[in-house]
Design a protein around this motif. Sequence first.
Motif, PDB file in Angstrom:
ATOM      1  N   GLU A 244      92.632   4.954  20.679  1.00 22.48           N
ATOM      2  CA  GLU A 244      92.022   3.773  20.066  1.00 22.48           C
ATOM      3  C   GLU A 244      92.985   2.601  19.957  1.00 22.48           C
ATOM      4  N   GLU A 245      94.271   2.875  19.808  1.00 24.06           N
ATOM      5  CA  GLU A 245      95.246   1.796  19.654  1.00 24.06           C
ATOM      6  C   GLU A 245      95.805   1.328  20.994  1.00 24.06           C
ATOM      7  N   HIS A 246      95.205   1.781  22.067  1.00 19.48           N
ATOM      8  CA  HIS A 246      95.686   1.402  23.394  1.00 19.48           C
ATOM      9  C   HIS A 246      95.505  -0.103  23.631  1.00 19.48           C
ATOM     10  N   LYS A 247      96.538  -0.726  24.143  1.00 22.81           N
ATOM     11  CA  LYS A 247      96.494  -2.154  24.449  1.00 22.81           C
ATOM     12  C   LYS A 247      97.027  -2.372  25.853  1.00 22.81           C
ATOM     13  N   ARG A 248      96.410  -3.281  26.553  1.00 21.32           N
ATOM     14  CA  ARG A 248      96.872  -3.611  27.900  1.00 21.32           C
ATOM     15  C   ARG A 248      96.268  -4.932  28.342  1.00 21.32           C
ATOM     16  N   GLU A 249      96.950  -5.573  29.272  1.00 24.26           N
ATOM     17  CA  GLU A 249      96.400  -6.779  29.883  1.00 24.26           C
ATOM     18  C   GLU A 249      95.477  -6.382  31.020  1.00 24.26           C
ATOM     19  N   LEU A 250      94.446  -7.195  31.220  1.00 23.41           N
ATOM     20  CA  LEU A 250      93.460  -6.906  32.253  1.00 23.41           C
ATOM     21  C   LEU A 250      93.438  -8.032  33.285  1.00 23.41           C
ATOM     22  N   PRO A 251      93.251  -7.678  34.544  1.00 23.87           N
ATOM     23  CA  PRO A 251      93.079  -8.735  35.553  1.00 23.87           C
ATOM     24  C   PRO A 251      91.765  -9.470  35.319  1.00 23.87           C
ATOM     25  N   PHE A 252      91.731 -10.734  35.698  1.00 25.78           N
ATOM     26  CA  PHE A 252      90.524 -11.517  35.449  1.00 25.78           C
ATOM     27  C   PHE A 252      90.285 -12.503  36.583  1.00 25.78           C
ATOM     28  N   LEU A 253      89.057 -12.970  36.614  1.00 24.32           N
ATOM     29  CA  LEU A 253      88.636 -14.005  37.552  1.00 24.32           C
ATOM     30  C   LEU A 253      87.812 -15.006  36.759  1.00 24.32           C
ATOM     31  N   THR A 254      88.099 -16.284  36.912  1.00 21.72           N
ATOM     32  CA  THR A 254      87.343 -17.293  36.173  1.00 21.72           C
ATOM     33  C   THR A 254      86.646 -18.235  37.144  1.00 21.72           C
ATOM     34  N   TYR A 255      85.459 -18.678  36.751  1.00 26.12           N
ATOM     35  CA  TYR A 255      84.674 -19.574  37.595  1.00 26.12           C
ATOM     36  C   TYR A 255      83.707 -20.360  36.715  1.00 26.12           C
ATOM     37  N   SER A 256      83.135 -21.402  37.266  1.00 26.37           N
ATOM     38  CA  SER A 256      82.155 -22.225  36.555  1.00 26.37           C
ATOM     39  C   SER A 256      80.893 -22.342  37.400  1.00 26.37           C
ATOM     40  N   ASP A 257      79.749 -22.418  36.717  1.00 26.63           N
ATOM     41  CA  ASP A 257      78.501 -22.602  37.446  1.00 26.63           C
ATOM     42  C   ASP A 257      78.246 -24.092  37.672  1.00 26.63           C
ATOM     43  N   ARG A 287      95.612 -15.364  29.515  1.00 25.64           N
ATOM     44  CA  ARG A 287      95.585 -13.926  29.770  1.00 25.64           C
ATOM     45  C   ARG A 287      94.351 -13.317  29.126  1.00 25.64           C
ATOM     46  N   THR A 288      93.980 -12.134  29.604  1.00 24.08           N
ATOM     47  CA  THR A 288      92.921 -11.337  28.984  1.00 24.08           C
ATOM     48  C   THR A 288      93.515  -9.967  28.685  1.00 24.08           C
ATOM     49  N   HIS A 289      93.245  -9.452  27.505  1.00 28.29           N
ATOM     50  CA  HIS A 289      93.865  -8.182  27.137  1.00 28.29           C
ATOM     51  C   HIS A 289      92.984  -7.385  26.179  1.00 28.29           C
ATOM     52  N   VAL A 290      93.174  -6.070  26.213  1.00 27.75           N
ATOM     53  CA  VAL A 290      92.452  -5.154  25.335  1.00 27.75           C
ATOM     54  C   VAL A 290      93.164  -5.124  23.994  1.00 27.75           C
ATOM     55  N   THR A 291      92.414  -5.332  22.916  1.00 29.28           N
ATOM     56  CA  THR A 291      93.002  -5.290  21.577  1.00 29.28           C
ATOM     57  C   THR A 291      92.715  -3.977  20.857  1.00 29.28           C
ATOM     58  N   ARG A 292      91.617  -3.317  21.252  1.00 32.54           N
ATOM     59  CA  ARG A 292      91.278  -2.046  20.608  1.00 32.54           C
ATOM     60  C   ARG A 292      90.220  -1.322  21.431  1.00 32.54           C
ATOM     61  N   LEU A 293      90.226  -0.002  21.319  1.00 34.55           N
ATOM     62  CA  LEU A 293      89.245   0.828  22.023  1.00 34.55           C
ATOM     63  C   LEU A 293      88.703   1.864  21.041  1.00 34.55           C
ATOM     64  N   GLU A 294      87.471   1.681  20.610  1.00 34.08           N
ATOM     65  CA  GLU A 294      86.870   2.580  19.616  1.00 34.08           C
ATOM     66  C   GLU A 294      85.990   3.626  20.289  1.00 34.08           C
ATOM     67  N   ILE A 308      87.954  -6.975  23.753  1.00 35.67           N
ATOM     68  CA  ILE A 308      88.781  -7.762  24.673  1.00 35.67           C
ATOM     69  C   ILE A 308      88.973  -9.164  24.112  1.00 35.67           C
ATOM     70  N   GLN A 309      90.171  -9.679  24.272  1.00 40.35           N
ATOM     71  CA  GLN A 309      90.479 -11.039  23.823  1.00 40.35           C
ATOM     72  C   GLN A 309      90.938 -11.875  25.010  1.00 40.35           C
ATOM     73  N   VAL A 310      90.401 -13.094  25.082  1.00 36.57           N
ATOM     74  CA  VAL A 310      90.793 -14.037  26.128  1.00 36.57           C
ATOM     75  C   VAL A 310      91.592 -15.157  25.471  1.00 36.57           C
ATOM     76  N   ASP A 311      92.841 -15.304  25.870  1.00 33.55           N
ATOM     77  CA  ASP A 311      93.677 -16.397  25.375  1.00 33.55           C
ATOM     78  C   ASP A 311      93.574 -17.561  26.356  1.00 33.55           C
ATOM     79  N   TYR A 312      93.284 -18.733  25.828  1.00 35.93           N
ATOM     80  CA  TYR A 312      93.091 -19.881  26.710  1.00 35.93           C
ATOM     81  C   TYR A 312      93.618 -21.156  26.067  1.00 35.93           C
ATOM     82  N   GLU A 313      93.762 -22.159  26.885  1.00 39.94           N
ATOM     83  CA  GLU A 313      94.175 -23.481  26.422  1.00 39.94           C
ATOM     84  C   GLU A 313      93.089 -24.473  26.813  1.00 39.94           C
TER      85      GLU A 313
END
Length: 359
Positions: A244-257, A287-294, A308-313
């Motif tokens: 449950e406390e596992h944390k990791r960064e995840l690959p991501f792809l971003t796009y707009s319609d 970045r996108t990363h896992v904050t918790r896994l229940e 999952i949390q997405v950090d953005y500017e």
Amino acid sequence: MQQKKKNKKNPFWLLGSALVFILAQGKWLIGLLKVGKFGGVFLSMLISIGAYAWLFPWSFAIGFVLLIFVHEMGHVIAAKQKGLPVSAPMFIPFLGAMIMMKRQPRDAVTEAYVAMGGPVLGTVGALVVFGLGYYLNSPFLYSLAQAGFLINLFNLIPIHPLDGGRIVTAVSRWLWLVGLIGGLVLIIYHFNIILLIIWAMFAYDLYNKYIKQRKTGSEPRAIAASFLIPAEPLIEQGYLIPGEEHKRELPFLTYSDLEGQQFVEVNWEGLNFHGTIALGRQALIRRTHVTRLERMKKEDGLYLMLHIQVDYEPFENDKYYEVPTASRWKFGVAYLALAAFLYGMLTFVQKLSQALPGL
């Protein structure tokens, strides 16, 4: 023989009686409030009517809230014309009402158009009330119309988040400075706690946007999302389920319609997971990363709740404020004309009211 004085029924007695009736005999009405988005609108309108009835007669409170509703529907109609999804109006006692945009406008012209819809339709609503008051020679309707003209004129002050602050976005952002100074003058000479709060929020927003941000840069922000994943098929296929406390960064792809809505697509191949998160505005993804896994047990088996949390500017696009000269003139003239008309109607109704014995 003395006659008994006829007691005037307090509006709260009427509201209380209605509430008792609903609870005792009209449970189906409460069920209606849960059906569709209009249930919340109706409930918030009732609450606002009750709040305004503390200060005004119940009939005036009802009319006042209805005029606010007409104003907000102007925003809704304008947003629909521009293809922007919005929420139903939500009423807030003593603060008016608001709608929430589910997607940000593509440019300043669209923002100004949606903002203009409220005061325009609100002015039409107040004019209808004034016309009825003039026809019936009614002091009550004159007072209600005057309140309608006033709330629409108040909303034209060029301060965010008032409509005027959004309209002048398509004219010139320098008018925000006019609103900042003019709002302060109004607060000093005609103190109003609501205006003070709005002005303070606006001043702080301008400071963050044009002073602090230029010194320190944009502050990173984050948006969180949760996904429910069936776990048993993964276990059967031999996938390893982290703790449950596992944390990791995840690959991501971003796009707009085509409408400018930005999405972030995240992947976790280790769990055969693919999810999509919508952002409320254009942004640079850090970045996108896992904050918790229940782990969650349900009647139909074991599930994983992936947080999952997405950090953005935030991305400030200067092209947002690029408005054709013709559009600037169009909105500028319409804005000033509407403000002048509302002020003129306020003065005119006040003179008519003073000539009536009922006011």
